[in-house]
Each structure stands twice: as structure tokens, then as C-alpha cells.
Scaffold this motif. Structure first.
Motif, PDB file in Angstrom:
ATOM      1  N   THR A  95      -0.425  -1.016  -8.352  1.00 50.16           N
ATOM      2  CA  THR A  95      -0.020  -1.192  -6.952  1.00 50.16           C
ATOM      3  C   THR A  95       1.494  -1.125  -6.829  1.00 50.16           C
ATOM      4  O   THR A  95       2.019  -0.451  -5.942  1.00 50.16           O
ATOM      5  CB  THR A  95      -0.567  -2.519  -6.402  1.00 50.16           C
ATOM      6  N   HIS A  96       2.199  -1.798  -7.732  1.00 48.27           N
ATOM      7  CA  HIS A  96       3.665  -1.752  -7.701  1.00 48.27           C
ATOM      8  C   HIS A  96       4.184  -0.331  -7.904  1.00 48.27           C
ATOM      9  O   HIS A  96       5.192   0.057  -7.310  1.00 48.27           O
ATOM     10  CB  HIS A  96       4.269  -2.644  -8.790  1.00 48.27           C
ATOM     11  N   SER A  97       3.518   0.451  -8.735  1.00 44.95           N
ATOM     12  CA  SER A  97       4.034   1.783  -9.062  1.00 44.95           C
ATOM     13  C   SER A  97       3.660   2.839  -8.031  1.00 44.95           C
ATOM     14  O   SER A  97       4.226   3.930  -8.044  1.00 44.95           O
ATOM     15  CB  SER A  97       3.556   2.220 -10.455  1.00 44.95           C
ATOM     16  N   THR A  98       2.720   2.531  -7.134  1.00 45.86           N
ATOM     17  CA  THR A  98       2.311   3.531  -6.138  1.00 45.86           C
ATOM     18  C   THR A  98       2.567   3.098  -4.704  1.00 45.86           C
ATOM     19  O   THR A  98       2.424   3.902  -3.792  1.00 45.86           O
ATOM     20  CB  THR A  98       0.810   3.864  -6.277  1.00 45.86           C
ATOM     21  N   GLY A  99       2.920   1.846  -4.506  1.00 42.35           N
ATOM     22  CA  GLY A  99       3.129   1.357  -3.144  1.00 42.35           C
ATOM     23  C   GLY A  99       4.481   1.767  -2.591  1.00 42.35           C
ATOM     24  O   GLY A  99       5.403   2.087  -3.339  1.00 42.35           O
ATOM     25  N   ARG A 100       4.586   1.756  -1.267  1.00 40.15           N
ATOM     26  CA  ARG A 100       5.878   1.983  -0.622  1.00 40.15           C
ATOM     27  C   ARG A 100       6.561   0.629  -0.545  1.00 40.15           C
ATOM     28  O   ARG A 100       6.369  -0.145   0.385  1.00 40.15           O
ATOM     29  CB  ARG A 100       5.715   2.583   0.770  1.00 40.15           C
ATOM     30  N   ASN A 101       7.357   0.358  -1.557  1.00 44.35           N
ATOM     31  CA  ASN A 101       7.985  -0.950  -1.714  1.00 44.35           C
ATOM     32  C   ASN A 101       9.309  -1.022  -0.965  1.00 44.35           C
ATOM     33  O   ASN A 101       9.929   0.002  -0.688  1.00 44.35           O
ATOM     34  CB  ASN A 101       8.209  -1.215  -3.204  1.00 44.35           C
ATOM     35  N   PRO A 102       9.757  -2.233  -0.663  1.00 45.44           N
ATOM     36  CA  PRO A 102      11.045  -2.382   0.020  1.00 45.44           C
ATOM     37  C   PRO A 102      12.186  -1.910  -0.886  1.00 45.44           C
ATOM     38  O   PRO A 102      12.055  -1.868  -2.110  1.00 45.44           O
ATOM     39  CB  PRO A 102      11.145  -3.879   0.299  1.00 45.44           C
ATOM     40  N   SER A 103      13.300  -1.567  -0.261  1.00 47.75           N
ATOM     41  CA  SER A 103      14.454  -1.139  -1.066  1.00 47.75           C
ATOM     42  C   SER A 103      14.871  -2.268  -1.994  1.00 47.75           C
ATOM     43  O   SER A 103      14.732  -3.447  -1.671  1.00 47.75           O
ATOM     44  CB  SER A 103      15.613  -0.722  -0.163  1.00 47.75           C
ATOM     45  N   GLY A 104      15.323  -1.894  -3.166  1.00 51.15           N
ATOM     46  CA  GLY A 104      15.733  -2.884  -4.149  1.00 51.15           C
ATOM     47  C   GLY A 104      14.584  -3.457  -4.962  1.00 51.15           C
ATOM     48  O   GLY A 104      14.793  -4.379  -5.748  1.00 51.15           O
ATOM     49  N   THR A 147       0.855  -1.186   0.000  1.00 51.96           N
ATOM     50  CA  THR A 147       0.000   0.000   0.000  1.00 51.96           C
ATOM     51  C   THR A 147       0.894   1.240   0.000  1.00 51.96           C
ATOM     52  O   THR A 147       2.113   1.137   0.210  1.00 51.96           O
ATOM     53  CB  THR A 147      -0.894   0.025   1.255  1.00 51.96           C
ATOM     54  N   PRO A 148       0.303   2.417  -0.214  1.00 52.52           N
ATOM     55  CA  PRO A 148       1.111   3.639  -0.174  1.00 52.52           C
ATOM     56  C   PRO A 148       1.841   3.844   1.161  1.00 52.52           C
ATOM     57  O   PRO A 148       2.873   4.505   1.202  1.00 52.52           O
ATOM     58  CB  PRO A 148       0.083   4.749  -0.430  1.00 52.52           C
TER      59      PRO A 148
END
Length: 192
Positions: free
Chosen positions: A144-153, A30-31
Motif C-alpha cells: 500500500t505504501h509503495s503504490t498509494g498516492r502518498n502526501p509529499s515528504g 489508495t492509488p
């Protein structure tokens, strides 16, 4: 109209099992960085369908929404396989269908038959509704991938090829895909 108490009980039993989708986590974030659930993914996919509904020509909108709601129901049993881990020939589709059949077991026969037929229609991607369901499913994941707060890397480049076969089957899907790809490239630039 009154429903048979046994039918109501069977539907409620099914809903209890399907409720597991709220706790079935996906790799998307999620964001704020929390892993999303399969139920959240399916909800936003259906919202996307509703918002685009007036642009679909020759599409049974209710059928499309039903397909979108049913397409990941089997994940209530065995969970989600992240898009990055999916491989051709991994028997994932057969497992998901078997899980759906198990999940639907308590339902009255007519409802069970309908749910399985909707899943089969999605998997086959031959009807106009299934083509849109499959393409928009991939697009929702990429969003979702382009707006989520994803893990580093996080590999944003994965989005640029993900679901290309499903999103190339209709000009509307291609048009949406182009904008999502632009968002992905922008996100990639921001993280470099």
C-alpha cells in the motif's frame, strides 16, 4: 439447519460493531490518494492469501484467512496506530486485545472464544498460519505504501526496515519481501 434467533441477533449485533472498520482509517493511501480503511487492508490481505494459497505447504488455508480477518478487528473500537508511530512497549497489543474482547462481548461464547483465540494466535506468531498472517500483513502494508498516492515528504525508506522480523520467518515471505523492497526503492527513486 436453523439457528436460534438469539444467536442470530448476537451475531448481527457484533457485525454492526465490526462495521466500524469500514470507517477506521489507516495511514496508507489508495492509488487515488484517499486514506484506506482497516476493512480495506484486511480485505486485500485475505485476497493476497487466496492468491498465494497453492504455494503454502502444511498450512490450513481457512485458518490463515480467519486469522487475517480477525487480526485488526479490535481497531473498530480504538482505531489504528500507524506503523510509523508504533513503538516497542507501547501496550498497543494489550489495548487491541482488550478492544477485541469488548467487540466480541455480544457473541455467543463459542464464537467469542474462537475470535479471541485467533487473535491470540496471530499475536503469538508461533503457528505456521500465524507466521504467514503476520508476515503477509506487513507485506500488504508495504505494498500500500509503495503504490498509494502518498502526501509529499512520505518516508518510503520506512518500508525497507518495516516488519523485517515478520517477513524473515519463511523463504516465501522473504521472496515476496524482496520484490516489495524493489518496488519501494523504485518509488523512492521516482520521488527524488
Amino acid at each position: 439447519m436453523t439457528l436460534d434467533p438469539g444467536r442470530i441477533s448476537a451475531i448481527l449485533t457484533f457485525l454492526d460493531a465490526a462495521n466500524q472498520l469500514k470507517d477506521t482509517l489507516r495511514s496508507g493511501r489508495t492509488p487515488k490518494g484517499r486514506q484506506e480503511s482497516t476493512a480495506e487492508h484486511s480485505w486485500r490481505l485475505c485476497l493476497l492469501v487466496i492468491l498465494l494459497g497453492d504455494t503454502f505447504e502444511g498450512i490450513d488455508l481457512l485458518r490463515l484467512i480467519k486469522i487475517c480477518i480477525v487480526h485488526d478487528l479490535g481497531e473498530a473500537i480504538s482505531g489504528d496506530v500507524p506503523a510509523t508511530d508504533q513503538r516497542a512497549g507501547d501496550d498497543r497489543a494489550q489495548r487491541e486485545r482488550a478492544d477485541l474482547v469488548e467487540l466480541c462481548a455480544p457473541l455467543p461464547e463459542d464464537l467469542k472464544t474462537e475470535m479471541i483465540a485467533l487473535w491470540d494466535e496471530y499475536a503469538g506468531a508461533q503457528t505456521p498460519e500465524a507466521v504467514f498472517a503476520k508476515g503477509l500483513d506487513k507485506i500488504e502494508t508495504m505494498l500500500t505504501h509503495s503504490t498509494g498516492r502518498n502526501p509529499s515528504g512520505f518516508d518510503y525508506g520506512f518500508n525497507l526496515s518495516y516488519g523485517a522480523d515478520a517477513t524473515s520467518r519463511h523463504p516465501l515471505l522473504e521472496s515476496i519481501r524482496a520484490q516489495v523492497d524493489a518496488r519501494t526503492r523504485s518509488r523512492m527513486s521516482a520521488t527524488d
